[in-house]
Design a protein around this motif. Sequence first.
Motif, PDB file in Angstrom:
ATOM      1  N   VAL A   9      57.395  34.549  36.751  1.00 54.35           N
ATOM      2  CA  VAL A   9      56.774  33.299  36.339  1.00 54.35           C
ATOM      3  C   VAL A   9      55.419  33.599  35.720  1.00 54.35           C
ATOM      4  N   PHE A  10      55.024  32.757  34.786  1.00 54.29           N
ATOM      5  CA  PHE A  10      53.724  32.857  34.140  1.00 54.29           C
ATOM      6  C   PHE A  10      52.854  31.733  34.683  1.00 54.29           C
ATOM      7  N   VAL A  11      51.649  32.082  35.146  1.00 56.55           N
ATOM      8  CA  VAL A  11      50.740  31.079  35.689  1.00 56.55           C
ATOM      9  C   VAL A  11      49.328  31.340  35.162  1.00 56.55           C
ATOM     10  N   THR A  12      48.503  30.302  35.210  1.00 54.09           N
ATOM     11  CA  THR A  12      47.080  30.466  34.920  1.00 54.09           C
ATOM     12  C   THR A  12      46.298  30.107  36.171  1.00 54.09           C
ATOM     13  N   GLU A  13      45.214  30.814  36.348  1.00 53.24           N
ATOM     14  CA  GLU A  13      44.274  30.518  37.418  1.00 53.24           C
ATOM     15  C   GLU A  13      42.879  30.545  36.806  1.00 53.24           C
ATOM     16  N   THR A  14      41.944  29.906  37.470  1.00 53.27           N
ATOM     17  CA  THR A  14      40.590  29.830  36.936  1.00 53.27           C
ATOM     18  C   THR A  14      39.949  31.215  36.849  1.00 53.27           C
ATOM     19  N   ARG A  15      39.933  31.929  37.974  1.00 52.56           N
ATOM     20  CA  ARG A  15      39.349  33.275  38.058  1.00 52.56           C
ATOM     21  C   ARG A  15      40.137  34.103  39.060  1.00 52.56           C
ATOM     22  N   GLY A  19      36.302  36.246  42.147  1.00 55.93           N
ATOM     23  CA  GLY A  19      35.392  35.416  41.364  1.00 55.93           C
ATOM     24  C   GLY A  19      34.822  36.076  40.130  1.00 55.93           C
ATOM     25  N   SER A  20      35.215  37.312  39.857  1.00 59.42           N
ATOM     26  CA  SER A  20      34.648  38.047  38.725  1.00 59.42           C
ATOM     27  C   SER A  20      35.193  37.528  37.392  1.00 59.42           C
ATOM     28  N   LEU A  21      34.517  37.937  36.343  1.00 66.91           N
ATOM     29  CA  LEU A  21      34.977  37.627  34.983  1.00 66.91           C
ATOM     30  C   LEU A  21      35.516  38.885  34.298  1.00 66.91           C
ATOM     31  N   ASP A  22      35.715  39.956  35.068  1.00 68.01           N
ATOM     32  CA  ASP A  22      36.121  41.241  34.495  1.00 68.01           C
ATOM     33  C   ASP A  22      37.620  41.360  34.239  1.00 68.01           C
ATOM     34  N   LEU A  23      38.434  40.620  34.962  1.00 65.49           N
ATOM     35  CA  LEU A  23      39.881  40.741  34.863  1.00 65.49           C
ATOM     36  C   LEU A  23      40.445  39.564  34.076  1.00 65.49           C
ATOM     37  N   LEU A  24      41.164  39.870  32.989  1.00 63.25           N
ATOM     38  CA  LEU A  24      41.719  38.821  32.133  1.00 63.25           C
ATOM     39  C   LEU A  24      43.102  38.376  32.581  1.00 63.25           C
ATOM     40  N   GLY A  25      43.849  39.292  33.184  1.00 61.35           N
ATOM     41  CA  GLY A  25      45.193  38.980  33.619  1.00 61.35           C
ATOM     42  C   GLY A  25      45.649  39.953  34.685  1.00 61.35           C
ATOM     43  N   LEU A  26      46.804  39.649  35.292  1.00 61.70           N
ATOM     44  CA  LEU A  26      47.315  40.489  36.367  1.00 61.70           C
ATOM     45  C   LEU A  26      48.829  40.359  36.430  1.00 61.70           C
ATOM     46  N   ARG A  51      41.759  32.008  33.206  1.00 64.76           N
ATOM     47  CA  ARG A  51      41.203  31.131  32.178  1.00 64.76           C
ATOM     48  C   ARG A  51      39.737  31.431  31.858  1.00 64.76           C
ATOM     49  N   GLU A  52      38.853  31.411  32.849  1.00 62.45           N
ATOM     50  CA  GLU A  52      37.421  31.586  32.576  1.00 62.45           C
ATOM     51  C   GLU A  52      37.092  32.966  32.004  1.00 62.45           C
ATOM     52  N   PRO A  53      37.647  34.067  32.521  1.00 68.52           N
ATOM     53  CA  PRO A  53      37.368  35.364  31.901  1.00 68.52           C
ATOM     54  C   PRO A  53      37.850  35.441  30.449  1.00 68.52           C
ATOM     55  N   LEU A  54      39.017  34.869  30.161  1.00 69.37           N
ATOM     56  CA  LEU A  54      39.515  34.884  28.785  1.00 69.37           C
ATOM     57  C   LEU A  54      38.580  34.111  27.855  1.00 69.37           C
ATOM     58  N   ILE A  55      38.103  32.967  28.317  1.00 70.93           N
ATOM     59  CA  ILE A  55      37.175  32.176  27.511  1.00 70.93           C
ATOM     60  C   ILE A  55      35.849  32.921  27.332  1.00 70.93           C
ATOM     61  N   LEU A  64      40.310  33.667  21.214  1.00 73.71           N
ATOM     62  CA  LEU A  64      40.938  33.349  22.497  1.00 73.71           C
ATOM     63  C   LEU A  64      42.455  33.533  22.400  1.00 73.71           C
ATOM     64  N   LYS A  65      43.048  33.054  21.324  1.00 74.89           N
ATOM     65  CA  LYS A  65      44.488  33.236  21.130  1.00 74.89           C
ATOM     66  C   LYS A  65      44.849  34.719  21.081  1.00 74.89           C
ATOM     67  N   ASP A  66      44.039  35.511  20.376  1.00 77.62           N
ATOM     68  CA  ASP A  66      44.279  36.955  20.301  1.00 77.62           C
ATOM     69  C   ASP A  66      44.154  37.607  21.675  1.00 77.62           C
ATOM     70  N   GLN A  67      43.143  37.218  22.441  1.00 82.05           N
ATOM     71  CA  GLN A  67      42.940  37.776  23.785  1.00 82.05           C
ATOM     72  C   GLN A  67      44.114  37.423  24.703  1.00 82.05           C
TER      73      GLN A  67
END
Length: 93
Positions: A9-15, A19-26, A51-55, A64-67
Motif C-alpha cells: 500500500v502507498f500512504v502519506t504521513e506528515t513526518r 519528527g525529522s525532515l531528513d527522510l523523504l520516504g520509506l 509530506r513535510e520533508p518533500l515540501i 515537488l512532483k520530481d521529488q
Amino acid sequence: MVDGLDNVVFVTETRPEDGSLDLLGLYDGVAITDRGQYGFGELPDRIILYREPLIAVSEDLDELKDQIHVTLVHEIAHFYGIDDDELHRLGWG
C-alpha cells in the motif's frame, strides 16, 4: 513497475516518527528477494511518502512532483531488493 507490486500500500504521513525532515520516504516491508510466500491475513508492505520533508526540499510544484517521482522509484526499488548503494550508483539515491 507498479503492476508487479503485490500486497503493497502507498500512504502519506506528515513526518517520520522522529519528527525529522531528513527522510523523504520509506519502504516498510520485506523485499521480494528476501521473502517466501505471503500467508493468509498478512498485512501489506507499505511505501510511505513524508509530506513535510518533500515540501521542504522543493522550491516549487514542479520540483515537488520530481521529488515525489524519485522517492517513489527509490522506495519501489527497495521492494524489489535493490539497496541504497545500487540506487545511488544508478542515480536514484
